[in-house]
Design a protein around this motif. Sequence first.
Motif, PDB file in Angstrom:
ATOM      1  N   THR A   1       0.834  -1.218   0.000  1.00 28.84           N
ATOM      2  CA  THR A   1       0.000   0.000   0.000  1.00 28.84           C
ATOM      3  C   THR A   1       0.859   1.256   0.000  1.00 28.84           C
ATOM      4  O   THR A   1       0.578   2.225  -0.727  1.00 28.84           O
ATOM      5  CB  THR A   1      -0.929  -0.009   1.217  1.00 28.84           C
ATOM      6  N   ALA A   2       1.911   1.288   0.786  1.00 30.59           N
ATOM      7  CA  ALA A   2       2.748   2.491   0.879  1.00 30.59           C
ATOM      8  C   ALA A   2       3.435   2.794  -0.448  1.00 30.59           C
ATOM      9  O   ALA A   2       3.524   3.955  -0.883  1.00 30.59           O
ATOM     10  CB  ALA A   2       3.763   2.334   2.000  1.00 30.59           C
ATOM     11  N   THR A   3       3.940   1.708  -1.095  1.00 30.20           N
ATOM     12  CA  THR A   3       4.638   1.931  -2.370  1.00 30.20           C
ATOM     13  C   THR A   3       3.669   2.406  -3.451  1.00 30.20           C
ATOM     14  O   THR A   3       3.961   3.321  -4.228  1.00 30.20           O
ATOM     15  CB  THR A   3       5.329   0.638  -2.814  1.00 30.20           C
ATOM     16  N   LEU A   4       2.472   1.784  -3.509  1.00 31.88           N
ATOM     17  CA  LEU A   4       1.482   2.198  -4.517  1.00 31.88           C
ATOM     18  C   LEU A   4       1.016   3.632  -4.260  1.00 31.88           C
ATOM     19  O   LEU A   4       0.810   4.412  -5.196  1.00 31.88           O
ATOM     20  CB  LEU A   4       0.297   1.229  -4.496  1.00 31.88           C
TER      21      LEU A   4
ATOM     22  N   GLY B   1       0.494   8.786  -5.951  1.00 36.38           N
ATOM     23  CA  GLY B   1       0.156  10.048  -5.300  1.00 36.38           C
ATOM     24  C   GLY B   1      -1.295  10.134  -4.904  1.00 36.38           C
ATOM     25  O   GLY B   1      -1.946  11.160  -5.114  1.00 36.38           O
ATOM     26  N   ILE B   2      -1.829   9.038  -4.319  1.00 33.25           N
ATOM     27  CA  ILE B   2      -3.236   8.990  -3.942  1.00 33.25           C
ATOM     28  C   ILE B   2      -3.336   8.797  -2.444  1.00 33.25           C
ATOM     29  O   ILE B   2      -2.356   8.439  -1.785  1.00 33.25           O
ATOM     30  CB  ILE B   2      -3.964   7.852  -4.696  1.00 33.25           C
ATOM     31  N   PRO B   3      -4.532   9.045  -1.877  1.00 35.23           N
ATOM     32  CA  PRO B   3      -4.672   8.837  -0.425  1.00 35.23           C
ATOM     33  C   PRO B   3      -4.405   7.377  -0.028  1.00 35.23           C
ATOM     34  O   PRO B   3      -4.493   6.456  -0.854  1.00 35.23           O
ATOM     35  CB  PRO B   3      -6.125   9.248  -0.156  1.00 35.23           C
ATOM     36  N   GLU B   4      -4.122   7.199   1.264  1.00 40.25           N
ATOM     37  CA  GLU B   4      -3.751   5.881   1.738  1.00 40.25           C
ATOM     38  C   GLU B   4      -4.923   4.910   1.687  1.00 40.25           C
ATOM     39  O   GLU B   4      -4.757   3.731   1.351  1.00 40.25           O
ATOM     40  CB  GLU B   4      -3.221   5.988   3.177  1.00 40.25           C
ATOM     41  N   ASP B   5      -6.147   5.394   2.046  1.00 39.37           N
ATOM     42  CA  ASP B   5      -7.284   4.482   2.020  1.00 39.37           C
ATOM     43  C   ASP B   5      -7.600   4.032   0.606  1.00 39.37           C
ATOM     44  O   ASP B   5      -7.970   2.875   0.360  1.00 39.37           O
ATOM     45  CB  ASP B   5      -8.497   5.153   2.662  1.00 39.37           C
ATOM     46  N   LEU B   6      -7.417   4.967  -0.381  1.00 44.31           N
ATOM     47  CA  LEU B   6      -7.665   4.585  -1.769  1.00 44.31           C
ATOM     48  C   LEU B   6      -6.602   3.608  -2.260  1.00 44.31           C
ATOM     49  O   LEU B   6      -6.914   2.641  -2.973  1.00 44.31           O
ATOM     50  CB  LEU B   6      -7.695   5.837  -2.650  1.00 44.31           C
ATOM     51  N   ALA B   7      -5.366   3.800  -1.833  1.00 43.85           N
ATOM     52  CA  ALA B   7      -4.301   2.870  -2.213  1.00 43.85           C
ATOM     53  C   ALA B   7      -4.557   1.488  -1.600  1.00 43.85           C
ATOM     54  O   ALA B   7      -4.343   0.438  -2.240  1.00 43.85           O
ATOM     55  CB  ALA B   7      -2.951   3.410  -1.789  1.00 43.85           C
TER      56      ALA B   7
END
Length: 218
Positions: free
Chosen positions: A196-199, A204-210
């Motif tokens: 999730t962190a790498t994506l 460049g998207i929010p963490e919940d969306l990733a």
Amino acid sequence: MFRWIRIDAVLIQAVIAGALSFAHLHDLAEAAGQSGWKAWAYPVSVDLLLVAAWRRLRGARRDRSAWTWFVIALVASLGANVATAGLLDLANVPAWLRILVAGWPALAFLGGTLLVHQPTQPAPEPAAAADPAPVVDRPDVADEGPEIAPAEPVPALPEAPAPTPTTVPVVPPALVDHARKVATEHRTRTGTDIDTATLRARLGIPEDLAGAIVAQLA
């Protein structure tokens, strides 16, 4: 006594030129068969037509009729000056010149009449800026018709409820396809699945969306 008289070189030249032109026109008219007072009337007729055309030109510079009669009178005056300078035998005037001299009074009368009685077109006035109509307070009149009630205000739309932390974000299909290409490239390069962190950092998207996209890619 004569202190108010101002000697002007241009005025003197005008008097000399007028006198000589007057004399030449008289001599030519007399040589063409006009004797006595008739010979003296021809210079006056030519000069009057010249003055009438000039006054017309002062009020309307683009008047073709005024220019035409001005040129006719000028040619008559200059023609008499040249003809009496020895280029024409005044003792044996040709028939065509006698015809021109005899027909000049009617031609001059026609030109003077057209110049005097033809109306001058006034110059177009610039259009004035339209002033706004003044607002006049009118007293209330009973027979002006029914009073129109003001429109009722439109009720405000209810605001959408704020998403709760447990709401799963909606992921556009195009973003999922792009994330899948990024994940495939990451797996080929590192040999591990993308987290999730790498994506999130790559897109460049929010963490919940990733996180939601990684869950769909699993």
